[in-house]
Design a protein around this motif. Structure first.
Motif, PDB file in Angstrom:
ATOM      1  N   PRO B  10       0.802  -1.234   0.000  1.00 45.42           N
ATOM      2  CA  PRO B  10       0.000   0.000   0.000  1.00 45.42           C
ATOM      3  C   PRO B  10       0.827   1.274   0.000  1.00 45.42           C
ATOM      4  O   PRO B  10       0.474   2.254  -0.665  1.00 45.42           O
ATOM      5  CB  PRO B  10      -0.835  -0.113   1.278  1.00 45.42           C
ATOM      6  CG  PRO B  10      -0.159  -1.136   2.127  1.00 45.42           C
ATOM      7  CD  PRO B  10       0.497  -2.080   1.174  1.00 45.42           C
ATOM      8  N   GLY B  59      -6.419   7.350   4.660  1.00 41.29           N
ATOM      9  CA  GLY B  59      -6.008   7.890   3.367  1.00 41.29           C
ATOM     10  C   GLY B  59      -5.979   9.401   3.350  1.00 41.29           C
ATOM     11  O   GLY B  59      -5.495  10.048   4.287  1.00 41.29           O
ATOM     12  N   MET B  77      -5.386   6.844  10.960  1.00 38.99           N
ATOM     13  CA  MET B  77      -4.068   6.263  10.757  1.00 38.99           C
ATOM     14  C   MET B  77      -3.979   5.670   9.355  1.00 38.99           C
ATOM     15  O   MET B  77      -4.939   5.112   8.846  1.00 38.99           O
ATOM     16  CB  MET B  77      -3.734   5.216  11.841  1.00 38.99           C
ATOM     17  CG  MET B  77      -4.732   4.112  12.044  1.00 38.99           C
ATOM     18  SD  MET B  77      -4.342   3.142  13.541  1.00 38.99           S
ATOM     19  CE  MET B  77      -3.322   1.854  12.807  1.00 38.99           C
TER      20      MET B  77
HETATM   21  C1  LIG Z   1      -8.822   2.867  -0.968  1.00 39.87           C
HETATM   22  S1  LIG Z   1      -7.955   3.843   0.222  1.00 39.87           S
HETATM   23  C2  LIG Z   1      -9.265   4.422   1.264  1.00 39.87           C
HETATM   24  C3  LIG Z   1      -8.935   5.685   2.012  1.00 39.87           C
HETATM   25  C4  LIG Z   1     -10.072   6.315   2.798  1.00 39.87           C
HETATM   26  N1  LIG Z   1     -10.549   5.420   3.853  1.00 39.87           N
HETATM   27  C5  LIG Z   1     -11.219   6.675   1.870  1.00 39.87           C
HETATM   28  O1  LIG Z   1     -12.332   6.198   2.092  1.00 39.87           O
HETATM   29  O2  LIG Z   1     -10.987   7.421   0.930  1.00 39.87           O
HETATM   30  C6  LIG Z   1      -7.152   2.611   1.224  1.00 39.87           C
HETATM   31  C7  LIG Z   1      -6.176   3.163   2.229  1.00 39.87           C
HETATM   32  O3  LIG Z   1      -5.757   2.126   3.112  1.00 39.87           O
HETATM   33  C8  LIG Z   1      -4.423   2.354   3.454  1.00 39.87           C
HETATM   34  N2  LIG Z   1      -3.791   1.133   3.965  1.00 39.87           N
HETATM   35  C9  LIG Z   1      -3.563  -0.014   3.296  1.00 39.87           C
HETATM   36  N3  LIG Z   1      -2.923  -0.896   4.083  1.00 39.87           N
HETATM   37  C10 LIG Z   1      -2.747  -0.293   5.284  1.00 39.87           C
HETATM   38  C11 LIG Z   1      -2.130  -0.682   6.515  1.00 39.87           C
HETATM   39  N4  LIG Z   1      -1.554  -1.861   6.625  1.00 39.87           N
HETATM   40  N5  LIG Z   1      -2.150   0.184   7.539  1.00 39.87           N
HETATM   41  C12 LIG Z   1      -2.710   1.415   7.405  1.00 39.87           C
HETATM   42  N6  LIG Z   1      -3.295   1.840   6.269  1.00 39.87           N
HETATM   43  C13 LIG Z   1      -3.311   1.002   5.208  1.00 39.87           C
HETATM   44  C14 LIG Z   1      -3.817   2.843   2.145  1.00 39.87           C
HETATM   45  O4  LIG Z   1      -2.593   3.530   2.352  1.00 39.87           O
HETATM   46  C15 LIG Z   1      -4.917   3.734   1.610  1.00 39.87           C
HETATM   47  O5  LIG Z   1      -4.759   5.074   1.988  1.00 39.87           O
END
Ligand SMILES: C[S@@+](CC[C@H](N)C(=O)[O-])C[C@H]1O[C@@H](n2cnc3c(N)ncnc32)[C@H](O)[C@@H]1O
Lengths: 124, 273
Positions: B10, B59, B77
Motif C-alpha cells: 500500500p 487515506g 491512521m
Molecule cells: C482505498 S484507500 C481508502 C482511504 C479512505 N478510507 C477513503 O475512504 O478514501 C485505502 C487506504 O488504506 C491504506 N492502507 C492499506 N494498508 C494499510 C495498513 N496496513 N495500515 C494502514 N493503512 C493502510 C492505504 O494507504 C490507503 O490510503
C-alpha cells in the motif's frame, strides 16, 4: 499532533514494551489552531483523559497557561474549565519534534504534525 | 478487475500520483462517501452527540470528511505518506498518524467511541514483506483495535474480500480477538453495488442488521433504527444542524473549502443509497 491524540497514544505495539505510556514529547515547533468549541463533547471526553498526562504535556510545550492541575468537581457545567480543556486537547498542536517511549527510549519522529509510528521488522 | 493489493504494498501503490488521482476522482469520492455514510450508520452512535472515532486506513480523508459532516471528531491512521500529505493539503479536521494497522492500533485502552475503516482491510490479507504473516497481522490488528475501543463501542470495516476464504480468515481473527458480529452484505444481488461491511461489537452479541437490498430488509423490523432511538439519551446543548452550520461558517471565514448548506445539512441521513 494534538494533545488529545497524545493522551491516547502508546508505544505498546513495540516488541518488549508493556505499557508504553505516556510518551515523552520533544517539540521543536508548536502551534495553536482555532477549533470549534463543543462543551458537551469536551465534557464527555474528560473521563477518558489521563489528566496529569495532559497537564504535563501542555506544560512541557509551554502552553499550560491556567490549566488546572486537577479536574474540578461538576466540570460538566463549568464552561470556563471546559474551554481551557478544549484549548489544551484540541488547539495546541505539535508540528515538528519527536515522541519518546518511556520504556525502550525508542523515538518516533513527528513531521508536519504527523507522528511516524511505523516499526522496524525486528520491533514487531 | 485488477486488485491494487496484488500490484504493490500500500505505501508503494498509494504514491504521490495515485494519491492525487484517487482524491480528485469524482466517482471515487462519491463511492467512498456513500460507504462511509453507511459505515457510520452501522456504528449506532448515540444520536446528536459528537463522538471520538478512529479511522483506520484514513487515506486522504474522504471517509474522515463524512465523519466531520456527521459532527464527529476523528483520529486517522494510514501507512501511506503520500495519502496523508494529500489529507494535510486538504486541511482535514482529523488528527493523523503514520502507522501500519498490521502492527496494531497504538492506543491506550478504551480510547475511542467507535472505529471505521473504508476500503483498507483487504490490504492486510496480503503478505507484502517476507516477514509478513497475514493471520498474525490480522490478529494483532483486531486484538489491539478491541482494546482501544470503549465499552459497547463498535467497529465497522467496509472491505473488498477476494473470496469466501478471505472473508472467513478476516472474520475468524476478529472473533478470536474477542469481537462479536459478522459481515453485513448490502445489495448482494447486484455485482456493482454489492458491498461488504464487517460489523464488530464489543459489548456482547447482538443480532446483525440486515443488508440493504436484501429480502426482508424493508418488511422486517429495522433493528438498527429501533436501537438508536433506545440509546438516545438527552439532547445536546445545540442542535446538530445548528452546530454543523456554525462550524461551516467558521471554516468559511477561515477561507477554507466548505460544502454549501442545504436543507439536508445536519439532518440524519437515511444512509440508503
Ligand atoms: C482505498 S484507500 C481508502 C482511504 C479512505 N478510507 C477513503 O475512504 O478514501 C485505502 C487506504 O488504506 C491504506 N492502507 C492499506 N494498508 C494499510 C495498513 N496496513 N495500515 C494502514 N493503512 C493502510 C492505504 O494507504 C490507503 O490510503
Amino acid at each position: 499532533m494534538k494533545l488529545l491524540t497524545h493522551n491516547m497514544l502508546t508505544s505498546k505495539c513495540v516488541k518488549g514494551v508493556n505499557v508504553g505510556y505516556p510518551l515523552t514529547i520533544n517539540a521543536s515547533d508548536v502551534r495553536v489552531a482555532d477549533v470549534d468549541f463543543n462543551p458537551d463533547f469536551i465534557s464527555r471526553l474528560i473521563p477518558k483523559i489521563d489528566w496529569p498526562v495532559l497537564y504535563n504535556a501542555a506544560e512541557s510545550l509551554g502552553h499550560v497557561e491556567d490549566l488546572p492541575k486537577e479536574t474540578p468537581v461538576n466540570y460538566e457545567n463549568n464552561e470556563e474549565f471546559l474551554k481551557k480543556a478544549h484549548r489544551a486537547l484540541l488547539e495546541v498542536e505539535v508540528v515538528h519534534g519527536e515522541l519518546v517511549c518511556p520504556e525502550s527510549g525508542r523515538k518516533f519522529p513527528i513531521n508536519n504534525g504527523i507522528p511516524n509510528m511505523l516499526l522496524n521488522e525486528d520491533e514487531v | 478487475m485488477s486488485r491494487p493489493e496484488h500490484l504493490a504494498p500500500p505505501e508503494i501503490f498509494y504514491n504521490e500520483t495515485e494519491a492525487k488521482k484517487y482524491t480528485q476522482n469524482s466517482r471515487i469520492i462519491e463511492i467512498q462517501e456513500q460507504m462511509s455514510e453507511r459505515a457510520i450508520e452501522l456504528l449506532l452512535l448515540p444520536e446528536d452527540k459528537q463522538s471520538l472515532i478512529l479511522d483506520i486506513g484514513c487515506g486522504s480523508g474522504l471517509s474522515g470528511g463524512v465523519l466531520d459532516e456527521n459532527g464527529h471528531y476523528w483520529v486517522g491512521m494510514d501507512i501511506s505518506t503520500a495519502m496523508l500529505d494529500v489529507a494535510l493539503e486538504r486541511e482535514v479536521e482529523g488528527d493523523l498518524l503514520l502507522a501500519d494497522m498490521g502492527e496494531g492500533c497504538p492506543f491506550k485502552a478504551g480510547a475511542f467511541d467507535g472505529a471505521i475503516s473504508i476500503s483498507a482491510l483487504q490490504w492486510l490479507c496480503n503478505a507484502d514483506k517476507s516477514h509478513h504473516k497475514p493471520v498474525q497481522r490480522l490478529y494483532k490488528f483486531f486484538s489491539t483495535l478491541y482494546a482501544c475501543l470503549s465499552r459497547s463501542a463498535r467497529a465497522v470495516l467496509q472491505f473488498y474480500p477476494e473470496n469466501g476464504e478471505q472473508m472467513e480468515l478476516v472474520t475468524t481473527q476478529a472473533m478470536k480477538a474477542g469481537f462479536y458480529g459478522g459481515v453485513v452484505v448490502d445489495y448482494p444481488n447486484s455485482t456493482k453495488a454489492k458491498k461488504f461491511f464487517l460489523v464488530l461489537m464489543t459489548g456482547g452479541n447482538m443480532p446483525l442488521p440486515k443488508g440493504l437490498g436484501t429480502e426482508g430488509e424493508s418488511s422486517g423490523i429495522d433493528y438498527s433504527r429501533r436501537e438508536k432511538i433506545k440509546r438516545q439519551r438527552g439532547k445536546p446543548l445545540k442542535s446538530r444542524r445548528e452546530w454543523i452550520l456554525e462550524k461551516k461558517e467558521r471554516r468559511r471565514r477561515q477561507g477554507k473549502e466548505v460544502r454549501p448548506d442545504s436543507k439536508y445539512t445536519g439532518r440524519k441521513r437515511s444512509g440508503r443509497f
